[in-house]
Design a protein around this motif. Structure first.
Motif, short mmCIF file in Angstrom:
data_model
loop_
_atom_site.label_atom_id
_atom_site.label_comp_id
_atom_site.label_asym_id
_atom_site.label_seq_id
_atom_site.Cartn_x
_atom_site.Cartn_y
_atom_site.Cartn_z
N SER A 36 -21.48 27.67 -10.62
CA SER A 36 -21.57 28.78 -11.55
C SER A 36 -21.01 30.03 -10.87
N SER A 37 -21.02 31.13 -11.57
CA SER A 37 -20.53 32.38 -10.99
C SER A 37 -21.43 32.84 -9.85
N TYR A 38 -22.64 32.29 -9.75
CA TYR A 38 -23.57 32.64 -8.69
C TYR A 38 -23.52 31.67 -7.51
N GLY A 39 -22.75 30.61 -7.63
CA GLY A 39 -22.67 29.63 -6.56
C GLY A 39 -23.01 28.24 -7.09
#
Length: 102
Positions: A36-39
């Protein structure tokens, strides 16, 4: 693929299956990893047994899949903590033989 855009709480996740376990006659529990955009995204899932064989094959072949479903919370009986799980209504297998967008 069913028309999932009309439903609330719909999520689409793309990644790889890490484990697939058939539970009884109707259900399959699975582990899923994506980015995801968070890792790194690690989530547990639940779906119906109709896609069990395809999920095992995708896991064994390290194929990328797209899960479509809804998120729900459940209480982990071992830890006593609430966790998030995807209840998958469709498993879409990525076809890279066709250029994306066509």
């Amino acid at each position: 693929m069913e028309d999932f855009m009309d439903k609330s709480n719909v999520v689409v996740l793309q990644g790889h299956l890490t484990n697939v376990t058939r539970i009884g006659e109707k259900m399959v529990l699975f582990g899923f990893e994506g980015v995801s955009s968070y890792g790194k995204l690690i989530i547990n899932g639940l779906t119906f047994v109709g896609v069990y064989e395809e999920m095992v094959t995708a896991k064994d072949n390290a194929e990328e899949v797209r899960l479509i479903g809804s998120l729900r919370t459940y209480k982990n009986k071992r830890s006593g903590q609430f966790e998030i799980q995807i209840e998958a209504t469709d498993v879409d297998y990525m076809d890279y033989s066709t250029p994306q967008g066509f």
